[in-house]
Design an enzyme around this catalytic site. Structure first.
Site, short mmCIF file in Angstrom:
data_model
loop_
_atom_site.label_atom_id
_atom_site.label_comp_id
_atom_site.label_asym_id
_atom_site.label_seq_id
_atom_site.Cartn_x
_atom_site.Cartn_y
_atom_site.Cartn_z
CD GLU A 15 -2.99 -0.84 0.17
OE1 GLU A 15 -3.07 0.27 -0.41
OE2 GLU A 15 -3.68 -1.82 -0.12
CB CYS A 33 -2.48 6.28 2.29
SG CYS A 33 -1.37 5.48 3.39
C1 UN1 Z 1 -4.13 5.47 5.66
O1 UN1 Z 1 -4.31 6.61 5.32
O2 UN1 Z 1 -3.02 4.95 5.52
O3 UN1 Z 1 -9.92 5.83 5.57
C2 UN1 Z 1 -5.19 4.63 6.26
C3 UN1 Z 1 -9.14 6.28 6.38
C4 UN1 Z 1 -8.69 5.44 7.54
C5 UN1 Z 1 -7.51 4.61 7.16
C6 UN1 Z 1 -6.44 5.38 6.46
N1 UN1 Z 1 -9.78 4.65 8.02
O4 UN1 Z 1 -8.68 7.40 6.25
#
Ligand code: UN1
Length: 494
Positions: A250, A284
């Site tokens: 990821e 992310c």
């Molecule tokens: C991430 O940004 O690496 O949807 C994970 C979301 C969170 C998970 C993010 N539940 O922003």
């Protein structure tokens, strides 16, 4: 209160053979020392992998529903310790308490979901082409899983990887980010408290080069799950390819939110603020581009700037704060670099663009919520992942241009559109090249029981979360049972 943390290897808490350790300090207050952590290396990795390999022999034979029962208890213990976990997480990572409680809750949800998957792990049955013969497929564990996690979701992301790995019957060597090792240690303590046999989980603290790389190159590590930067992901993937290891990556994102002229602007405003500045933009899934229909562009920018300037930035342990610091000095440096790049490229800085001013910010790595307008789609500002509180605004003429701009990066993790037009909503669901699309919601907010991951260079095609990650962590075994009492030849006996 500071503590000397240890690795957990082969059923024992232990220091690194190097005898060295490193400090973990609060990014909102550098006087606050959370603890010291062992600086481990190949020696600890070798012992951890050997331990996981030995434990696999028995763990693979524990019925999956029983493995799931342990995860149910893990969820219960995490629930009881939720507040304590959230506080440590805020201290070591910086995001505000409301968010670290959410991060912990995501781990709890992942635990209960994992417990339920222990009673599924479905295979298939299919008719044989020959008489008196049955065809079945089973899901088998793979072996030792190397789990390497980032600092932005110190509880949720490790649980996304470790819980399904365990329920599927694998054993784990876990290397958490060196910015968030305390939360990771708590997770290991909880797994043990819930009754996971020692050896099934091993945690090795240390740097990516000293611990992460040896894990990924170890011949007895069969499967690797990594969340982090695209650069590290690419190196890891090519190294792992030499040993044909299964790898889930990821990596980056450059997530866009489209606001159409028929969208609810107030709703979109809340979404943009939460998406861009939640977790100080260090997700992310962060909203790093808002793509605005020209008819609402000026009005929306005005609303956005007014609210962004008022966001309360400070130590996340203070319940009234809305945004914490950048995780460390290096990350703040990256933000500063991109702000300079944006200025040089000719984008217009309309909010922030500087460190927070005031003596309360002196001991932390704070940076103001920052907004650029007049951003064009090909600027580096609009193309590269920043991982900080920087939002780029891009103006478009119509829906088609909005989709083209949104899709115009190498990444494809999350996306969103605010519209009240059914046709636009459904076209967006079909045409956006991302693993996740929100209709009338921001780009963040993934739920534990749904697949999570991205198209294009966000990853390598695997998904975390939901049922799909259980496929990643298992090998398929196809079994043919012939009860005809004679040699039947497939493809020959016609
Ligand atoms: C991430 O940004 O690496 O949807 C994970 C979301 C969170 C998970 C993010 N539940 O922003």
């Amino acid at each position: 209160m500071s503590r000397a943390y240890q690795n957990y290897i082969a059923g024992k808490w232990c220091d690194a053979e190097s005898g060295q350790s490193s400090e973990n300090r609060n990014p909102a207050d550098h006087d606050d020392l959370i603890g010291t952590f062992p600086k481990s290396d190949q020696r600890e990795v070798n012992r951890a992998v050997a331990s996981a390999k030995a434990a696999f022999k028995e763990w693979r034979l524990v019925p999956a529903p029983k493995r799931g029962d342990i995860l149910k208890t893990v969820g219960d213990v995490m629930t009881a310790r939720k507040e304590e976990i959230a506080k440590v997480m805020t201290r070591e990572m910086g995001k505000v308490l409301k968010e670290t409680r959410g991060d912990t809750q995501e781990g709890i949800d992942t635990a209960y979901y994992a417990a339920s998957e222990g009673r599924r792990l479905f295979g298939h049955t299919a008719p044989s082409e020959l008489p008196n013969k049955m065809n079945i497929s089973f899901r088998m564990p793979i072996g030792v899983a190397g789990v390497i996690t980032p600092w932005n979701f110190p509880m949720a992301i490790p649980t996304w990887k470790i819980f399904p790995a365990l329920v599927c019957g694998n054993t784990v060597v876990f290397k958490p980010a060196s910015d968030t090792p305390a939360t990771a240690t708590t997770l290991v303590e909880i797994l043990l408290e819930a009754g996971l046999p020692p050896g099934c989980i091993n945690i090795v603290h240390g740097s990516g080069s000293a611990v992460g790389t040896p894990i990924t190159q170890h011949p007895d590590v069969d499967v690797i799950s990594f969340t982090g930067s695209s650069d590290v992901g690419k190196t890891l993937y090519s190294n792992a390819a030499r040993q044909l290891k299964r790898v889930s990556l990821e990596l980056g994102g450059k997530n866009g939110m489209i606001v159409m002229d028929d969208g609810d602007l107030n709703l979109a405003l809340e979404g943009a603020l939460w998406g861009a500045f939640g977790t100080t933009g260090q997700r992310c899934t962060a909203t790093s581009r808002v793509i605005l229909h020209e008819k609402i562009h000026d009005k929306f920018v005005e609303m956005l700037v007014e609210r962004a300037r008022k966001l309360k930035v400070g130590n996340g342990l203070d319940e009234s704060m809305e945004m914490g610091p950048c995780v460390n000095e290096g990350q703040r440096g990256v933000v500063e670099e991109y702000v300079q790049i944006g200025k040089n490229e000719g984008a217009k800085l309309v909010a922030g663009g500087c460190r927070c001013a005031g003596s309360q910010y002196d001991k932390g790595t704070f940076y103001c919520p920052t907004i650029f307008t007049n951003v064009t789609p090909n600027m580096r500002l609009a193309q590269e992942e920043i991982f900080g509180p920087v939002l780029s605004v891009i103006k478009v003429r119509d829906f088609d241009e909005a989709i083209k701009v949104l899709n115009g990066t190498i990444y494809g993790l999350s996306s969103s559109i605010y519209t009240n037009d059914v046709t636009s909503a459904f076209r967006a669901m079909r045409d956006i090249e991302c693993g996740i699309t929100y209709i009338n919601g921001p780009t963040i907010g993934a739920e534990a029981h749904m697949p999570f991951g991205g198209f294009k260079q966000t990853g390598n095609g695997h998904r975390e979360g939901g049922w799909e990650v259980y496929e990643f962590y298992t090998e398929t075994k196809t079994v043919y049972v012939d009860f005809s009492g004679r040699l039947q030849k497939a493809q020959i006996d016609t």
